[in-house]
Design a protein around this motif. Structure first.
Motif, PDB file in Angstrom:
ATOM      1  N   GLY A 159       0.781  -1.230   0.000  1.00 34.94           N
ATOM      2  CA  GLY A 159       0.000   0.000   0.000  1.00 34.94           C
ATOM      3  C   GLY A 159       0.813   1.281   0.000  1.00 34.94           C
ATOM      4  O   GLY A 159       0.250   2.367  -0.072  1.00 34.94           O
ATOM      5  N   GLY A 160       2.129   1.168   0.099  1.00 33.49           N
ATOM      6  CA  GLY A 160       2.946   2.365   0.069  1.00 33.49           C
ATOM      7  C   GLY A 160       2.988   2.985  -1.314  1.00 33.49           C
ATOM      8  O   GLY A 160       2.483   2.406  -2.288  1.00 33.49           O
ATOM      9  N   GLY A 161       3.560   4.166  -1.399  1.00 39.85           N
ATOM     10  CA  GLY A 161       3.673   4.827  -2.687  1.00 39.85           C
ATOM     11  C   GLY A 161       4.037   6.281  -2.536  1.00 39.85           C
ATOM     12  O   GLY A 161       4.444   6.733  -1.463  1.00 39.85           O
ATOM     13  N   LEU A 162       3.878   7.020  -3.629  1.00 38.81           N
ATOM     14  CA  LEU A 162       4.169   8.453  -3.678  1.00 38.81           C
ATOM     15  C   LEU A 162       2.856   9.227  -3.640  1.00 38.81           C
ATOM     16  O   LEU A 162       1.945   8.948  -4.432  1.00 38.81           O
ATOM     17  CB  LEU A 162       4.947   8.786  -4.948  1.00 38.81           C
ATOM     18  CG  LEU A 162       5.201  10.263  -5.237  1.00 38.81           C
ATOM     19  CD1 LEU A 162       6.091  10.872  -4.164  1.00 38.81           C
ATOM     20  CD2 LEU A 162       5.828  10.423  -6.615  1.00 38.81           C
ATOM     21  N   VAL A 163       2.770  10.191  -2.745  1.00 40.06           N
ATOM     22  CA  VAL A 163       1.547  10.985  -2.607  1.00 40.06           C
ATOM     23  C   VAL A 163       1.927  12.426  -2.296  1.00 40.06           C
ATOM     24  O   VAL A 163       2.980  12.679  -1.705  1.00 40.06           O
ATOM     25  CB  VAL A 163       0.644  10.392  -1.499  1.00 40.06           C
ATOM     26  CG1 VAL A 163       1.323  10.458  -0.141  1.00 40.06           C
ATOM     27  CG2 VAL A 163      -0.722  11.060  -1.472  1.00 40.06           C
ATOM     28  N   GLN A 164       1.088  13.342  -2.705  1.00 40.64           N
ATOM     29  CA  GLN A 164       1.331  14.754  -2.403  1.00 40.64           C
ATOM     30  C   GLN A 164       0.938  15.061  -0.961  1.00 40.64           C
ATOM     31  O   GLN A 164       0.086  14.383  -0.368  1.00 40.64           O
ATOM     32  CB  GLN A 164       0.546  15.652  -3.350  1.00 40.64           C
ATOM     33  CG  GLN A 164       1.072  15.661  -4.776  1.00 40.64           C
ATOM     34  CD  GLN A 164       0.382  16.704  -5.637  1.00 40.64           C
ATOM     35  OE1 GLN A 164      -0.779  17.036  -5.410  1.00 40.64           O
ATOM     36  NE2 GLN A 164       1.097  17.212  -6.634  1.00 40.64           N
ATOM     37  N   ALA A 165       1.543  16.081  -0.409  1.00 41.88           N
ATOM     38  CA  ALA A 165       1.196  16.522   0.939  1.00 41.88           C
ATOM     39  C   ALA A 165      -0.303  16.795   1.018  1.00 41.88           C
ATOM     40  O   ALA A 165      -0.880  17.383   0.099  1.00 41.88           O
ATOM     41  CB  ALA A 165       1.984  17.758   1.309  1.00 41.88           C
ATOM     42  N   GLY A 166      -0.906  16.347   2.106  1.00 41.91           N
ATOM     43  CA  GLY A 166      -2.341  16.484   2.284  1.00 41.91           C
ATOM     44  C   GLY A 166      -3.125  15.279   1.800  1.00 41.91           C
ATOM     45  O   GLY A 166      -4.326  15.162   2.075  1.00 41.91           O
ATOM     46  N   GLY A 167      -2.467  14.379   1.091  1.00 42.32           N
ATOM     47  CA  GLY A 167      -3.126  13.198   0.566  1.00 42.32           C
ATOM     48  C   GLY A 167      -3.233  12.072   1.580  1.00 42.32           C
ATOM     49  O   GLY A 167      -2.873  12.232   2.751  1.00 42.32           O
ATOM     50  N   SER A 168      -3.727  10.938   1.091  1.00 40.12           N
ATOM     51  CA  SER A 168      -3.959   9.782   1.967  1.00 40.12           C
ATOM     52  C   SER A 168      -3.404   8.511   1.334  1.00 40.12           C
ATOM     53  O   SER A 168      -3.313   8.395   0.117  1.00 40.12           O
ATOM     54  CB  SER A 168      -5.467   9.591   2.203  1.00 40.12           C
ATOM     55  OG  SER A 168      -6.036  10.701   2.864  1.00 40.12           O
ATOM     56  N   LEU A 169      -3.058   7.581   2.208  1.00 39.13           N
ATOM     57  CA  LEU A 169      -2.661   6.235   1.807  1.00 39.13           C
ATOM     58  C   LEU A 169      -3.188   5.266   2.858  1.00 39.13           C
ATOM     59  O   LEU A 169      -3.332   5.636   4.029  1.00 39.13           O
ATOM     60  CB  LEU A 169      -1.139   6.089   1.716  1.00 39.13           C
ATOM     61  CG  LEU A 169      -0.410   6.652   0.502  1.00 39.13           C
ATOM     62  CD1 LEU A 169       1.081   6.517   0.697  1.00 39.13           C
ATOM     63  CD2 LEU A 169      -0.861   5.978  -0.787  1.00 39.13           C
ATOM     64  N   ARG A 170      -3.427   4.028   2.426  1.00 35.97           N
ATOM     65  CA  ARG A 170      -3.814   2.971   3.365  1.00 35.97           C
ATOM     66  C   ARG A 170      -2.833   1.820   3.234  1.00 35.97           C
ATOM     67  O   ARG A 170      -2.743   1.196   2.177  1.00 35.97           O
ATOM     68  CB  ARG A 170      -5.224   2.484   3.078  1.00 35.97           C
ATOM     69  CG  ARG A 170      -5.764   1.527   4.150  1.00 35.97           C
ATOM     70  CD  ARG A 170      -6.996   0.809   3.652  1.00 35.97           C
ATOM     71  NE  ARG A 170      -7.750   0.193   4.725  1.00 35.97           N
ATOM     72  CZ  ARG A 170      -8.618  -0.797   4.555  1.00 35.97           C
ATOM     73  NH1 ARG A 170      -8.858  -1.274   3.340  1.00 35.97           N
ATOM     74  NH2 ARG A 170      -9.280  -1.301   5.589  1.00 35.97           N
ATOM     75  N   LEU A 171      -2.102   1.569   4.299  1.00 35.48           N
ATOM     76  CA  LEU A 171      -1.167   0.457   4.329  1.00 35.48           C
ATOM     77  C   LEU A 171      -1.863  -0.792   4.863  1.00 35.48           C
ATOM     78  O   LEU A 171      -2.737  -0.703   5.721  1.00 35.48           O
ATOM     79  CB  LEU A 171       0.030   0.782   5.210  1.00 35.48           C
ATOM     80  CG  LEU A 171       0.819   2.056   4.892  1.00 35.48           C
ATOM     81  CD1 LEU A 171       2.031   2.158   5.802  1.00 35.48           C
ATOM     82  CD2 LEU A 171       1.218   2.103   3.436  1.00 35.48           C
ATOM     83  N   SER A 172      -1.443  -1.938   4.349  1.00 42.24           N
ATOM     84  CA  SER A 172      -1.943  -3.222   4.834  1.00 42.24           C
ATOM     85  C   SER A 172      -0.768  -4.084   5.274  1.00 42.24           C
ATOM     86  O   SER A 172       0.327  -3.977   4.725  1.00 42.24           O
ATOM     87  CB  SER A 172      -2.727  -3.953   3.740  1.00 42.24           C
ATOM     88  OG  SER A 172      -3.862  -3.234   3.346  1.00 42.24           O
TER      89      SER A 172
END
Length: 126
Positions: free
Chosen positions: A8-21
């Protein structure tokens, strides 16, 4: 032997969201408290969040409190980390871990965990 695999990791802009499993296999992980740690380049591995075996109690580092949510689904042998309002300083490799003692409380210490995943990279751009 048990195994933990993060995704679930990756590159995201500040303010964004990610969900790790964190998927567990080969062991009775549902009996154990679990945790997320992270390690940025040149820094020590640090505690992020932890959850009891039942999911009834959680604890968060001050730096992520109110932005991150840890949860688990024991029927699926999977733990999650929902990360919202991400900041560049959240950039790190994120690891899931299983605590050494079953049915114990939450703990922030790295030495209290004996099974670790291989990690997943989270990069937050400004």
């Amino acid at each position: 032997q048990g195994q933990l695999v993060e995704s679930g990791g990756g590159l995201v802009q500040a303010g964004g969201s990610l969900r790790l499993s964190c998927a567990a296999s080969g062991g009775t992980f549902s009996w154990y408290p679990m945790a997320w740690f992270r390690q940025a380049p040149g820094k020590e591995r640090e505690f992020v969040a932890t959850i009891t075996w039942s999911g009834g109690s959680t604890d968060y580092a001050d730096s992520v409190k109110g932005r991150f949510t840890i949860s688990r689904d024991n029927a699926k042998n999977t733990m999650y980390l929902q990360m919202n309002s991400l900041k560049p300083e959240d950039t790190a490799v994120y690891y899931c871990a299983r605590k050494t003692r079953a049915f114990s409380g939450t703990d922030r210490g790295v030495s209290e965990y004996d099974y670790w995943g291989q990690g997943t990279q989270v990069t937050v751009s400004s």
